[in-house]
Design a protein around this motif. Structure first.
Motif, PDB file in Angstrom:
ATOM      1  N   ARG A 159      -8.303   3.440  -7.867  1.00  0.00           N
ATOM      2  CA  ARG A 159      -7.381   2.373  -7.453  1.00  0.00           C
ATOM      3  C   ARG A 159      -6.748   1.701  -8.663  1.00  0.00           C
ATOM      4  NH1 ARG A 159     -10.498  -2.535  -5.645  1.00  0.00           N
ATOM      5  NH2 ARG A 159     -10.743  -2.550  -7.907  1.00  0.00           N
ATOM      6  N   ASP A 160      -7.568   1.398  -9.683  1.00  0.00           N
ATOM      7  CA  ASP A 160      -7.040   0.746 -10.878  1.00  0.00           C
ATOM      8  C   ASP A 160      -6.067   1.658 -11.615  1.00  0.00           C
ATOM      9  OD1 ASP A 160      -8.634  -1.394 -10.184  1.00  0.00           O
ATOM     10  OD2 ASP A 160     -10.183  -0.972 -11.692  1.00  0.00           O
ATOM     11  N   GLY A 161      -6.380   2.962 -11.662  1.00  0.00           N
ATOM     12  CA  GLY A 161      -5.474   3.918 -12.278  1.00  0.00           C
ATOM     13  C   GLY A 161      -4.152   4.030 -11.539  1.00  0.00           C
ATOM     14  N   MET A 162      -4.194   3.789 -10.232  1.00  0.00           N
ATOM     15  CA  MET A 162      -2.975   3.809  -9.418  1.00  0.00           C
ATOM     16  C   MET A 162      -2.220   2.480  -9.495  1.00  0.00           C
ATOM     17  SD  MET A 162      -4.243   5.594  -5.899  1.00  0.00           S
ATOM     18  CE  MET A 162      -4.733   7.283  -5.787  1.00  0.00           C
ATOM     19  N   ARG A 163      -2.852   1.518 -10.153  1.00  0.00           N
ATOM     20  CA  ARG A 163      -2.290   0.157 -10.273  1.00  0.00           C
ATOM     21  C   ARG A 163      -2.067  -0.481  -8.914  1.00  0.00           C
ATOM     22  NH1 ARG A 163       1.763   2.097 -14.834  1.00  0.00           N
ATOM     23  NH2 ARG A 163       0.260   2.376 -16.489  1.00  0.00           N
ATOM     24  N   LEU A 164      -3.026  -0.259  -8.019  1.00  0.00           N
ATOM     25  CA  LEU A 164      -2.983  -0.891  -6.700  1.00  0.00           C
ATOM     26  C   LEU A 164      -3.710  -2.222  -6.782  1.00  0.00           C
ATOM     27  CD1 LEU A 164      -3.868   2.242  -4.544  1.00  0.00           C
ATOM     28  CD2 LEU A 164      -1.630   1.148  -4.753  1.00  0.00           C
ATOM     29  N   PRO A 165      -3.363  -3.166  -5.936  1.00  0.00           N
ATOM     30  CA  PRO A 165      -4.056  -4.459  -5.959  1.00  0.00           C
ATOM     31  C   PRO A 165      -5.513  -4.294  -5.548  1.00  0.00           C
ATOM     32  CG  PRO A 165      -2.627  -4.302  -4.040  1.00  0.00           C
ATOM     33  CD  PRO A 165      -2.350  -3.091  -4.883  1.00  0.00           C
ATOM     34  N   ASP A 166      -6.361  -5.175  -6.050  1.00  0.00           N
ATOM     35  CA  ASP A 166      -7.777  -5.082  -5.683  1.00  0.00           C
ATOM     36  C   ASP A 166      -8.097  -5.954  -4.470  1.00  0.00           C
ATOM     37  OD1 ASP A 166      -7.742  -7.590  -6.810  1.00  0.00           O
ATOM     38  OD2 ASP A 166      -9.443  -7.249  -8.141  1.00  0.00           O
ATOM     39  N   THR A 167      -7.107  -6.147  -3.641  1.00  0.00           N
ATOM     40  CA  THR A 167      -7.305  -6.887  -2.396  1.00  0.00           C
ATOM     41  C   THR A 167      -7.530  -5.898  -1.256  1.00  0.00           C
ATOM     42  OG1 THR A 167      -4.921  -6.908  -2.029  1.00  0.00           O
ATOM     43  CG2 THR A 167      -5.861  -8.834  -3.113  1.00  0.00           C
ATOM     44  N   ASP A 168      -8.167  -6.380  -0.207  1.00  0.00           N
ATOM     45  CA  ASP A 168      -8.433  -5.548   0.963  1.00  0.00           C
ATOM     46  C   ASP A 168      -7.237  -5.650   1.907  1.00  0.00           C
ATOM     47  OD1 ASP A 168      -9.290  -4.275   3.239  1.00  0.00           O
ATOM     48  OD2 ASP A 168     -11.090  -5.491   3.518  1.00  0.00           O
ATOM     49  N   GLY A 175       0.772  -1.221   0.000  1.00  0.00           N
ATOM     50  CA  GLY A 175       0.000   0.000   0.000  1.00  0.00           C
ATOM     51  C   GLY A 175       0.807   1.277   0.000  1.00  0.00           C
ATOM     52  N   THR A 176       2.102   1.223  -0.245  1.00  0.00           N
ATOM     53  CA  THR A 176       2.877   2.457  -0.150  1.00  0.00           C
ATOM     54  C   THR A 176       3.676   2.700  -1.409  1.00  0.00           C
ATOM     55  OG1 THR A 176       4.770   1.349   0.803  1.00  0.00           O
ATOM     56  CG2 THR A 176       3.123   2.179   2.344  1.00  0.00           C
ATOM     57  N   ALA A 212      -2.996   5.145   0.472  1.00  0.00           N
ATOM     58  CA  ALA A 212      -3.568   4.726   1.755  1.00  0.00           C
ATOM     59  C   ALA A 212      -5.040   5.115   1.839  1.00  0.00           C
ATOM     60  CB  ALA A 212      -2.790   5.342   2.916  1.00  0.00           C
ATOM     61  N   TRP A 213      -5.377   6.310   1.349  1.00  0.00           N
ATOM     62  CA  TRP A 213      -6.759   6.777   1.395  1.00  0.00           C
ATOM     63  C   TRP A 213      -7.670   5.884   0.553  1.00  0.00           C
ATOM     64  CZ3 TRP A 213      -9.678   9.263  -2.607  1.00  0.00           C
ATOM     65  CH2 TRP A 213     -10.925   9.716  -2.183  1.00  0.00           C
ATOM     66  N   VAL A 214      -7.264   5.604  -0.675  1.00  0.00           N
ATOM     67  CA  VAL A 214      -8.075   4.756  -1.555  1.00  0.00           C
ATOM     68  C   VAL A 214      -8.220   3.362  -0.962  1.00  0.00           C
ATOM     69  CG1 VAL A 214      -8.096   3.594  -3.815  1.00  0.00           C
ATOM     70  CG2 VAL A 214      -7.590   6.034  -3.668  1.00  0.00           C
ATOM     71  N   GLN A 215      -7.120   2.812  -0.456  1.00  0.00           N
ATOM     72  CA  GLN A 215      -7.160   1.456   0.078  1.00  0.00           C
ATOM     73  C   GLN A 215      -7.908   1.368   1.404  1.00  0.00           C
ATOM     74  OE1 GLN A 215      -2.871   0.567  -0.379  1.00  0.00           O
ATOM     75  NE2 GLN A 215      -3.561  -1.109  -1.681  1.00  0.00           N
ATOM     76  N   LEU A 216      -8.137   2.476   2.053  1.00  0.00           N
ATOM     77  CA  LEU A 216      -8.959   2.497   3.257  1.00  0.00           C
ATOM     78  C   LEU A 216     -10.423   2.724   2.912  1.00  0.00           C
ATOM     79  CD1 LEU A 216      -9.395   2.543   6.320  1.00  0.00           C
ATOM     80  CD2 LEU A 216      -8.806   4.985   6.269  1.00  0.00           C
TER      81      LEU A 216
END
Length: 193
Positions: A105-114, A31-32, A55-59
């Motif tokens: 989140r997808d634009g940031m290429r972050l995982p779609d896991t919680d 997440g960082t 962090a904001w998006v993943q929260l």
């Protein structure tokens, strides 16, 4: 400086400190770091998202997901018509908000896991809350719904306000500003019920 003088300062810094704590606790969970904000189909370079944005998006996604689960129960269990109607509208609002957060989140290429699964954080409707709501009826359900959703709205407003001032990605900050404004209206509507 005395404790009396420090208290207001700490209250102002609390949302930022929460985001920083979440960021540091999730450092090993993907997440960082600064990540690009280009969508999967976009080949252009995009502005970077910083750790606060990530962090904001993943929260916000798991917070909204869990609130939606509780609002789904309200459609069957809320005893007051006005509360049931309000919960239905809020559920629609959060579904729209979630679509925007997931696109971000997808634009940031972050995982779609919680990355916050199992974390009982302020404003999070927990698995225990959902269990209790599933076995509660009548006015007791209404009270539980109002208390948990009020907490969710207040806390998500706080962390989103931090994103508006501390985030780096314009897209994330814009969505956070919209969310802060929406929360003000949603809380006012809830107070009027």
């Amino acid at each position: 400086m005395t404790v009396r003088r420090l208290a207001p300062l700490l209250l102002l810094l609390a949302p930022l400190l929460l985001l920083l704590a979440l960021l540091s606790s999730c450092a090993g969970e993907g997440g960082t770091g600064t990540v690009p904000l280009s969508g999967p189909a976009s080949g252009s370079s995009a502005p970077s998202a910083g750790p606060t944005d990530s962090a904001w998006v993943q929260l916000m996604i798991p917070m909204d997901d869990s609130a939606v689960a509780l609002l789904d129960l309200a459609a069957e269990r809320a005893t007051r018509t006005g509360l049931r109607s309000w919960a239905s509208r809020l559920r629609e609002d959060l579904a729209t908000e979630l679509a925007g957060l997931r696109a971000l989140r997808d634009g940031m290429r972050l995982p779609d896991t919680d990355v916050h699964q199992g974390h009982d954080m302020p404003g999070m409707v927990t698995a225990t809350d959902l269990e209790a709501a599933g076995s509660t009826r009548g006015e007791a359900f209404d009270r539980l719904l109002v208390a948990r959703i009020r907490d969710h709205l207040r806390q998500s407003e706080r962390v989103s306000r931090s994103e508006t001032s501390e985030g780096e990605a314009p897209e994330a900050r814009a969505l956070a500003r919209t969310l802060v404004a929406d929360r003000g209206e949603q809380l006012a509507d809830l107070a009027g019920l």
